[in-house]
Write a protein that holds these residues in place. Sequence first.
Motif, PDB file in Angstrom:
ATOM      1  N   ARG A  23     -47.735 -18.545  11.374  1.00  0.00           N
ATOM      2  CA  ARG A  23     -48.541 -17.517  12.033  1.00  0.00           C
ATOM      3  C   ARG A  23     -48.478 -17.625  13.552  1.00  0.00           C
ATOM      4  NH1 ARG A  23     -53.764 -17.099   7.853  1.00  0.00           N
ATOM      5  NH2 ARG A  23     -52.660 -15.744   6.349  1.00  0.00           N
ATOM      6  N   CYS A  24     -48.298 -18.838  14.068  1.00  0.00           N
ATOM      7  CA  CYS A  24     -48.046 -18.965  15.511  1.00  0.00           C
ATOM      8  C   CYS A  24     -46.786 -18.194  15.895  1.00  0.00           C
ATOM      9  CB  CYS A  24     -47.902 -20.436  15.895  1.00  0.00           C
ATOM     10  SG  CYS A  24     -49.446 -21.373  15.947  1.00  0.00           S
ATOM     11  N   GLU A  25     -45.761 -18.262  15.064  1.00  0.00           N
ATOM     12  CA  GLU A  25     -44.532 -17.510  15.316  1.00  0.00           C
ATOM     13  C   GLU A  25     -44.782 -16.015  15.207  1.00  0.00           C
ATOM     14  OE1 GLU A  25     -41.620 -18.564  16.392  1.00  0.00           O
ATOM     15  OE2 GLU A  25     -42.357 -20.633  16.458  1.00  0.00           O
ATOM     16  N   GLU A  26     -45.584 -15.609  14.226  1.00  0.00           N
ATOM     17  CA  GLU A  26     -45.877 -14.181  14.066  1.00  0.00           C
ATOM     18  C   GLU A  26     -46.632 -13.639  15.273  1.00  0.00           C
ATOM     19  OE1 GLU A  26     -48.030 -11.157  10.823  1.00  0.00           O
ATOM     20  OE2 GLU A  26     -47.773 -13.296  10.356  1.00  0.00           O
ATOM     21  N   LEU A  27     -47.606 -14.379  15.766  1.00  0.00           N
ATOM     22  CA  LEU A  27     -48.348 -13.936  16.941  1.00  0.00           C
ATOM     23  C   LEU A  27     -47.478 -13.942  18.193  1.00  0.00           C
ATOM     24  CD1 LEU A  27     -51.766 -15.708  16.316  1.00  0.00           C
ATOM     25  CD2 LEU A  27     -51.286 -13.272  16.133  1.00  0.00           C
ATOM     26  N   ALA A  28     -46.511 -14.847  18.249  1.00  0.00           N
ATOM     27  CA  ALA A  28     -45.618 -14.900  19.416  1.00  0.00           C
ATOM     28  C   ALA A  28     -44.813 -13.614  19.565  1.00  0.00           C
ATOM     29  CB  ALA A  28     -44.687 -16.103  19.313  1.00  0.00           C
ATOM     30  N   ARG A  29     -44.617 -12.894  18.472  1.00  0.00           N
ATOM     31  CA  ARG A  29     -43.864 -11.639  18.540  1.00  0.00           C
ATOM     32  C   ARG A  29     -44.708 -10.479  19.048  1.00  0.00           C
ATOM     33  NH1 ARG A  29     -41.708 -14.027  13.747  1.00  0.00           N
ATOM     34  NH2 ARG A  29     -43.103 -12.853  12.374  1.00  0.00           N
ATOM     35  N   VAL A  30     -46.008 -10.704  19.194  1.00  0.00           N
ATOM     36  CA  VAL A  30     -46.893  -9.676  19.755  1.00  0.00           C
ATOM     37  C   VAL A  30     -46.975  -9.938  21.257  1.00  0.00           C
ATOM     38  CG1 VAL A  30     -49.167  -8.609  19.684  1.00  0.00           C
ATOM     39  CG2 VAL A  30     -48.192  -9.608  17.599  1.00  0.00           C
ATOM     40  N   THR A  31     -46.179  -9.225  22.011  1.00  0.00           N
ATOM     41  CA  THR A  31     -46.043  -9.513  23.440  1.00  0.00           C
ATOM     42  C   THR A  31     -45.780  -8.248  24.230  1.00  0.00           C
ATOM     43  OG1 THR A  31     -44.758 -10.755  25.088  1.00  0.00           O
ATOM     44  CG2 THR A  31     -43.575 -10.036  23.106  1.00  0.00           C
ATOM     45  N   ALA A  32     -46.238  -8.238  25.458  1.00  0.00           N
ATOM     46  CA  ALA A  32     -45.986  -7.111  26.355  1.00  0.00           C
ATOM     47  C   ALA A  32     -44.645  -7.224  27.054  1.00  0.00           C
ATOM     48  CB  ALA A  32     -47.103  -7.027  27.402  1.00  0.00           C
ATOM     49  N   THR A  33     -44.026  -8.406  26.994  1.00  0.00           N
ATOM     50  CA  THR A  33     -42.789  -8.662  27.736  1.00  0.00           C
ATOM     51  C   THR A  33     -41.717  -9.153  26.773  1.00  0.00           C
ATOM     52  OG1 THR A  33     -44.143  -9.317  29.641  1.00  0.00           O
ATOM     53  CG2 THR A  33     -41.791  -9.875  29.709  1.00  0.00           C
ATOM     54  N   PRO A  34     -40.732  -8.335  26.455  1.00  0.00           N
ATOM     55  CA  PRO A  34     -39.674  -8.775  25.531  1.00  0.00           C
ATOM     56  C   PRO A  34     -39.010 -10.066  26.015  1.00  0.00           C
ATOM     57  CG  PRO A  34     -39.525  -6.419  25.917  1.00  0.00           C
ATOM     58  CD  PRO A  34     -40.543  -6.942  26.889  1.00  0.00           C
ATOM     59  N   GLY A  35     -38.786 -10.977  25.092  1.00  0.00           N
ATOM     60  CA  GLY A  35     -38.160 -12.243  25.434  1.00  0.00           C
ATOM     61  C   GLY A  35     -39.120 -13.293  25.942  1.00  0.00           C
ATOM     62  N   GLU A  36     -40.373 -12.926  26.160  1.00  0.00           N
ATOM     63  CA  GLU A  36     -41.405 -13.866  26.592  1.00  0.00           C
ATOM     64  C   GLU A  36     -42.659 -13.614  25.756  1.00  0.00           C
ATOM     65  OE1 GLU A  36     -42.151 -13.374  30.739  1.00  0.00           O
ATOM     66  OE2 GLU A  36     -40.077 -13.797  31.342  1.00  0.00           O
ATOM     67  N   ILE A  37     -43.663 -14.460  25.923  1.00  0.00           N
ATOM     68  CA  ILE A  37     -44.957 -14.254  25.278  1.00  0.00           C
ATOM     69  C   ILE A  37     -45.973 -13.924  26.363  1.00  0.00           C
ATOM     70  CG2 ILE A  37     -46.760 -15.233  23.818  1.00  0.00           C
ATOM     71  CD1 ILE A  37     -44.652 -17.212  22.754  1.00  0.00           C
ATOM     72  N   GLU A  38     -46.554 -12.747  26.271  1.00  0.00           N
ATOM     73  CA  GLU A  38     -47.599 -12.364  27.225  1.00  0.00           C
ATOM     74  C   GLU A  38     -48.574 -11.409  26.544  1.00  0.00           C
ATOM     75  OE1 GLU A  38     -48.280 -10.613  31.743  1.00  0.00           O
ATOM     76  OE2 GLU A  38     -46.284 -10.554  30.841  1.00  0.00           O
ATOM     77  N   ARG A  39     -49.821 -11.844  26.416  1.00  0.00           N
ATOM     78  CA  ARG A  39     -50.894 -11.001  25.872  1.00  0.00           C
ATOM     79  C   ARG A  39     -52.100 -11.136  26.785  1.00  0.00           C
ATOM     80  NH1 ARG A  39     -49.144 -13.656  21.308  1.00  0.00           N
ATOM     81  NH2 ARG A  39     -50.953 -15.058  21.349  1.00  0.00           N
ATOM     82  N   VAL A  40     -52.515 -10.031  27.366  1.00  0.00           N
ATOM     83  CA  VAL A  40     -53.627 -10.085  28.296  1.00  0.00           C
ATOM     84  C   VAL A  40     -54.806  -9.278  27.751  1.00  0.00           C
ATOM     85  CG1 VAL A  40     -52.090 -10.405  30.263  1.00  0.00           C
ATOM     86  CG2 VAL A  40     -52.845  -8.097  29.663  1.00  0.00           C
ATOM     87  N   TYR A  41     -55.923  -9.465  28.385  1.00  0.00           N
ATOM     88  CA  TYR A  41     -57.196  -8.893  27.956  1.00  0.00           C
ATOM     89  C   TYR A  41     -57.147  -7.363  27.939  1.00  0.00           C
ATOM     90  CZ  TYR A  41     -62.391  -8.728  27.879  1.00  0.00           C
ATOM     91  OH  TYR A  41     -63.711  -8.527  27.557  1.00  0.00           O
ATOM     92  N   LEU A  42     -57.691  -6.783  26.881  1.00  0.00           N
ATOM     93  CA  LEU A  42     -57.886  -5.339  26.749  1.00  0.00           C
ATOM     94  C   LEU A  42     -56.568  -4.564  26.797  1.00  0.00           C
ATOM     95  CD1 LEU A  42     -61.026  -5.031  29.067  1.00  0.00           C
ATOM     96  CD2 LEU A  42     -60.976  -5.349  26.577  1.00  0.00           C
TER      97      LEU A  42
END
Length: 424
Positions: A23-42
């Motif tokens: 599930r850590c891997e699954e959440l890592a695919r939810v990102t605003a920046t392809p090729g990186e992990i970035e999830r910010v508030y709201l």
Amino acid sequence: MPTRLHDLAPDHFEVASRRVMARCEELARVTATPGEIERVYLSPEHARVNRLAAEWMREVGMTTRQDAAGNQVGRLGGADLPALMIGSHLDTVPDAGRFDGIVGVLMALEVVRILRPRIDAFPFAIEVVAFSDEEGTRFGKALLGSSAVAGSWNDEWWTLEDADGTTLRQAFLEFGLDPGRIGEAARRPDELVGYLEAHIEQGPELDRRGESLAVVSSIASARRFQLSIEGEARHAGGTPYDVRHDALLGASEAALAVERICRAEHHIIGTVGQLEAFPGAVNIIPGEARMSVDLRGEFDGARDRVWDEIERELYAIMGRRGLRWRAHEIHNAPAVLCAPLLQDVVRQGIVSTLPRGADAPASIFSRAGHDGMAIGAITDVGMLFLRNPDGISHHPDESVSAGDVALGIRALTESVLHLAAEPA
């Protein structure tokens, strides 16, 4: 109430660990920046991980809700009982690792999965909270989600802006939240029996000790400053050294002073993470420099004494160089001591994972901040650290082993059982 998990299959925690890692891997695919992990508030990514977390909470029998600050909450147990809150955060820094915060939320769900058949015997309910903004990446203010839960929301924050000029108030509305209802996220102390969090250690101490888990003794006090240094912008070729007022050199000397002063103090960490020069042309002496200073310490008093020493050194540096400077404090958080009872149950939980006769578990002061810093205002806080190879965090190479996660799930579950067995 039984305080050991004798009835579980030997590989139960390994199965749970594999689920957490997947599930850590699954959440890592939810990102605003392809090729990186970035999830910010709201953000849309925030909404997506909340939906996933809610789905996983319901899977283990919890009722779910998104609170007025955008935190995702699941609950198992009697509605009239106070709750033990377990959790961490799902937001990230830019170009983040997979485990900072995330592993704590997912481990909490596995604890619920294990304890669900026993919950009717518990003197408290269990709540899992996925906090929404621990990092402060988007609006520059950390702990927004947990501050709302702690009832310490500051209305001045509504005017904070992100890099695109969107205010926090606008972002709330666009996310579907009502700024006027933010107070509904707040919890009362009598609604809670405590807060537990599992987190990767964001340093190398456990790795150096060759140990998997540690009890956290306290969470660092922190102060952050933005410094502005003013000199004189002039031609790089035509201005002799004896008449230069180079703001960048003053800032550079100040950055070295922060390191020198903090290295001389026990358990004080100082970091200059931002340094900019203006106007920023290759052939102009910098007339202005801006820099950040991040100070962390085990105790508030020592941290503040170090800042006083840094201030004195800054006056001396800028005086020698004919520069003006000012500091604006943007963050001030006191140290949070983990409650003795919660330290004790976490310690007992870790002992359950160790061979007979092993040394006592390590007790480590957390130099990094956590949501417990805010939640400590309304209830007792306890934390469990997991080994992080080489201590790398806030970076794609951040890591934790499946084996250590399995041990951490067992230790955290045993901790909850020990707490439930404590006299009221």
